[in-house]
Design a protein around this motif. Sequence first.
Motif, PDB file in Angstrom:
ATOM      1  N   MET A  10     -43.541  17.433   4.225  1.00 21.75           N
ATOM      2  CA  MET A  10     -42.328  17.313   5.010  1.00 21.75           C
ATOM      3  C   MET A  10     -42.191  15.972   5.767  1.00 21.75           C
ATOM      4  O   MET A  10     -43.145  15.462   6.161  1.00 21.75           O
ATOM      5  CB  MET A  10     -42.646  18.498   5.948  1.00 21.75           C
ATOM      6  CG  MET A  10     -41.284  18.901   6.712  1.00 21.75           C
ATOM      7  SD  MET A  10     -41.927  20.466   7.696  1.00 21.75           S
ATOM      8  CE  MET A  10     -40.199  20.754   8.454  1.00 21.75           C
ATOM      9  N   PHE A 375     -40.232  24.450  -3.684  1.00 21.43           N
ATOM     10  CA  PHE A 375     -40.661  23.302  -2.968  1.00 21.43           C
ATOM     11  C   PHE A 375     -39.687  22.136  -3.729  1.00 21.43           C
ATOM     12  O   PHE A 375     -39.083  21.560  -2.964  1.00 21.43           O
ATOM     13  CB  PHE A 375     -42.039  22.810  -2.956  1.00 21.43           C
ATOM     14  CG  PHE A 375     -42.056  21.483  -2.416  1.00 21.43           C
ATOM     15  CD1 PHE A 375     -42.378  21.539  -0.817  1.00 21.43           C
ATOM     16  CD2 PHE A 375     -42.280  20.397  -3.015  1.00 21.43           C
ATOM     17  CE1 PHE A 375     -42.417  20.364  -0.282  1.00 21.43           C
ATOM     18  CE2 PHE A 375     -42.618  18.976  -2.622  1.00 21.43           C
ATOM     19  CZ  PHE A 375     -42.584  19.155  -0.856  1.00 21.43           C
ATOM     20  N   LYS A 379     -35.918  22.606  -1.027  1.00 19.15           N
ATOM     21  CA  LYS A 379     -36.897  22.442   0.277  1.00 19.15           C
ATOM     22  C   LYS A 379     -36.501  23.436   1.491  1.00 19.15           C
ATOM     23  O   LYS A 379     -37.332  23.855   2.124  1.00 19.15           O
ATOM     24  CB  LYS A 379     -36.938  21.115   0.437  1.00 19.15           C
ATOM     25  CG  LYS A 379     -38.022  20.270  -0.449  1.00 19.15           C
ATOM     26  CD  LYS A 379     -38.134  18.782  -0.091  1.00 19.15           C
ATOM     27  CE  LYS A 379     -38.904  18.167  -1.044  1.00 19.15           C
ATOM     28  NZ  LYS A 379     -38.499  18.289  -2.230  1.00 19.15           N
ATOM     29  N   TYR A 383     -39.334  25.717   3.237  1.00 18.32           N
ATOM     30  CA  TYR A 383     -39.947  25.536   4.458  1.00 18.32           C
ATOM     31  C   TYR A 383     -39.643  26.836   5.415  1.00 18.32           C
ATOM     32  O   TYR A 383     -40.614  27.218   6.267  1.00 18.32           O
ATOM     33  CB  TYR A 383     -39.098  24.510   5.417  1.00 18.32           C
ATOM     34  CG  TYR A 383     -39.464  23.163   4.600  1.00 18.32           C
ATOM     35  CD1 TYR A 383     -40.747  22.732   4.374  1.00 18.32           C
ATOM     36  CD2 TYR A 383     -38.516  22.073   4.528  1.00 18.32           C
ATOM     37  CE1 TYR A 383     -40.919  21.517   3.680  1.00 18.32           C
ATOM     38  CE2 TYR A 383     -38.600  20.744   3.938  1.00 18.32           C
ATOM     39  CZ  TYR A 383     -39.999  20.442   3.690  1.00 18.32           C
ATOM     40  OH  TYR A 383     -40.253  19.135   3.172  1.00 18.32           O
TER      41      TYR A 383
END
Length: 449
Positions: A10, A375, A379, A383
Motif C-alpha cells: 500500500m 489485490f 486494489k 483495501y
Amino acid sequence: MIRLIQSGLMFGNLVHISSPALVERYNRALQHLAGKTTALTDFHIDISGFSPEIGDELGDPLYLNPNGVNRQFILLTPEQKRAPLLNVKFSTSRPILRDFIEANEAQLFALTATDAVAGELVNSVFRLRSPADLFTLRKIEIEADTVGGTLKNADKLAAMIERFKTENDAWFDDVLIAEMIGISKQTGDISRNPVHLSHKAHEQRNFWTAHFGGLYLFPDMQHPAMICAGEKPRDEMPVKYVFDLSERNRIAKFLDYNKLAEPIVRARGMDAAAVLRQKMDFIVIDTAAGAGLNPAGLDRGDMRRLARMHADRLPDEYHGLAELARWAENGGDWPRISADHPAYFYGLRAADTPERDLVNMLLAELAPLDARQLFICHKELFYRHYASWSEAKKSFVADFLAREYQVDKAGARAALFGHEPEMESEDSPPGLDERLIERVGPWGAIRRR
C-alpha cells in the motif's frame, strides 16, 4: 493497514518529496489549482501529484479531484509515471496520465527542472447527478502548463515572432520588441528549443468508476451493458442491459456473447491446476480464520489437512474449484458448473482483448475470496475488504503477497493473466468435447431466460 504499508503493498512506489525547492514548487502549483498550501516539508506523491499525507493534513482526500470527476495533477518529475494512482475514481485515469507523461517526457524533464507542471483531465461534466451522465464522458483532454505559464508565454512569443517577421513596420515597433524580450526571459530561445506539450484527446469508452457504488460500463461492445456493484439505477440508461452483481447468469451471458472471458483450464502455457489450488488455499484460509484459527506459516500439506478438518465448513466455491482442479490434473468427466454456482467466476480470466484489465477487475469483484486477484486487479476493493478481515487472515494474505507477488510482479501477472494461443482439442485432457463447450459455455449451460 500498517502491515500493508510496511510490506510495500500500500502506497508503494510513491515519489518522495523532501527537497525545499520541490516543496516550494508543489505549494505554488497547489495554490494555483486549489487555492491551498501545505505546511509539510516531507511527503509522498502519486502519479497525479496527490499526497496521502497532505490529504490527511487538509482533511480532503479529493483536494486534487473536486467532485471526483475532473482529475487535476501536479508534476514535479517525469519519474511520477511509475507511481500508482490513489483514490481512483475512473479506471482510465492512470493510463491517460502515464501516456501523457511518456509522450512528453523530454519536454517535461526540461519544464520541471525549474517549475511544476499543473493541469487537469478535462471532460464535459463537472458534477455527476445520475449514472446516465457517465455515458457523456466519451473524450478526455489534458490541459497543462507550468505554474509560471511557460507554455502560454511560449505560444504568445511565437505569435509575436511571426508578426515581427511578416509585418512591414514591425522592425520599428519598440513596444513589440520590448514585449518579445521580456517574454523570452521567461521562455528562453523557443526557436532553438521549442516548448510544446502534446495534448492528445483520449477516447473513454469502456471503463469502471467508483461513483454510484461502483459501475462497470461497456457501451462500446457488440452487446453493450452496464454492471452495477451497488443498486441498479431506476432511471432509464443509454444501454439496453443493466445488471447488478447478483444477476450471475446474465453477466456470464454478457461475457460469453462479447467473448470477453475464457476458462483458466483452457489457457496454453498456464499451470491451471496450480492457479486453481492457490485460489482454494485462499478460501481455506478465509474459512480457518473465520473459525478463529491462525494460519500463519502453513505449507501446502498443512492446507490440505486444514481443508480435511474443516470440510463441512468450506463453502461451495472451494468444492467447485476442487472439481476443476481434479479435471485439470487428471481429466475425466467435464465439471458441470453453471453460472449460478459460486465457483463459476473463480474459474475464468479475461480473454485477450483491449478490455482485458477491465474484465479482470470485474471478475475479481465477482470472486472476492481470491485475495491475490483482488489485490492485483482491484486494489480499491481489496483495501476495503482487508479492513474487515481478522488479524490472522490479514497476516497470511499480506505475507503471501509480499513473498509471492512483490518479488516478481511481472512474472505473477504473466502466469495469471498472460495470453498464449488457446489449447487445440488434441492437447486437451480426455473427456473434453470442444463443440459442447462452444454450445453451452465453459462450465455448463448458461441459463437462458
